[in-house]
Motif scaffolding. Structure first.
Motif, mmCIF file in Angstrom:
data_model
loop_
_atom_site.group_PDB
_atom_site.id
_atom_site.type_symbol
_atom_site.label_atom_id
_atom_site.label_comp_id
_atom_site.label_asym_id
_atom_site.label_seq_id
_atom_site.Cartn_x
_atom_site.Cartn_y
_atom_site.Cartn_z
ATOM 1 N N SER A 114 24.787 42.989 46.872
ATOM 2 C CA SER A 114 25.221 42.354 45.626
ATOM 3 C C SER A 114 26.179 43.284 44.914
ATOM 4 O O SER A 114 25.963 44.489 44.840
ATOM 5 N N PHE A 115 27.233 42.699 44.425
ATOM 6 C CA PHE A 115 28.248 43.471 43.729
ATOM 7 C C PHE A 115 29.011 42.508 42.843
ATOM 8 O O PHE A 115 29.773 41.678 43.335
ATOM 9 N N ASP A 116 28.777 42.570 41.543
ATOM 10 C CA ASP A 116 29.438 41.672 40.597
ATOM 11 C C ASP A 116 30.705 42.324 40.064
ATOM 12 O O ASP A 116 30.718 43.495 39.705
ATOM 13 N N ILE A 117 31.765 41.544 40.037
ATOM 14 C CA ILE A 117 33.054 42.027 39.554
ATOM 15 C C ILE A 117 33.558 41.057 38.486
ATOM 16 O O ILE A 117 33.629 39.854 38.721
ATOM 17 N N ASP A 118 33.893 41.589 37.327
ATOM 18 C CA ASP A 118 34.538 40.800 36.289
ATOM 19 C C ASP A 118 36.038 41.062 36.377
ATOM 20 O O ASP A 118 36.495 42.176 36.102
ATOM 21 N N ILE A 119 36.787 40.044 36.784
ATOM 22 C CA ILE A 119 38.229 40.185 36.974
ATOM 23 C C ILE A 119 38.948 39.629 35.750
ATOM 24 O O ILE A 119 38.643 38.522 35.294
ATOM 25 N N ASN A 120 39.921 40.398 35.241
ATOM 26 C CA ASN A 120 40.612 39.958 34.030
ATOM 27 C C ASN A 120 41.567 38.793 34.304
ATOM 28 O O ASN A 120 41.991 38.561 35.434
#
Length: 122
Positions: free
Chosen positions: A49-55
């Motif tokens: 699991s690896f959450d990324i918030d992309i702008n």
């Protein structure tokens, strides 16, 4: 062949790259076919699991919306044994599969910069 919309760090002038899939986990990013420059990639499917918030700016450059088929890859330095290989979690390669676009997204607020394959599987 993918059009580079957001440059890969260190390869700012290259506008087209290809991804050669080796298996479900590993691929090679063919950066410059003339001089044989390649980068090993690990598919995000290999990470628990690896959450990324992309702008929004990056999403716009990459023509990504909620319906876009995207892939994430992480650059990897291959070591022997493979469990000692180092994975860069700070700057994933993001691919818009629908429009064949590619870019690197640098995560600015990351507290996990690098890890090994062994650490990913624990």
């Amino acid at each position: 062949m993918y059009d580079v919309k957001v440059p890969i760090l260190g390869f700012d002038k290259i506008k087209n790259m290809n991804i050669k899939k080796l298996d479900n986990d590993f691929s090679i990013l063919e950066i410059d076919s003339e001089d044989g420059t390649n980068m090993h990639l690990l598919s995000s499917n290999s990470i628990k699991s690896f959450d990324i918030d992309i702008n929004e700016d990056f999403l716009k450059k990459m023509s990504i919306d909620e319906d876009t088929k995207i892939s994430f890859y992480f650059s990897i330095v291959i070591n022997n044994p493979i469990s000692n290989s180092v994975v860069n979690l700070t700057a994933p390669i993001v691919v818009n599969e629908d429009k064949k676009l590619l870019g690197q997204y640098v995560i600015k607020d990351s507290n996990c910069l690098f890890t090994t394959m062994a650490e990913l599987n624990t």
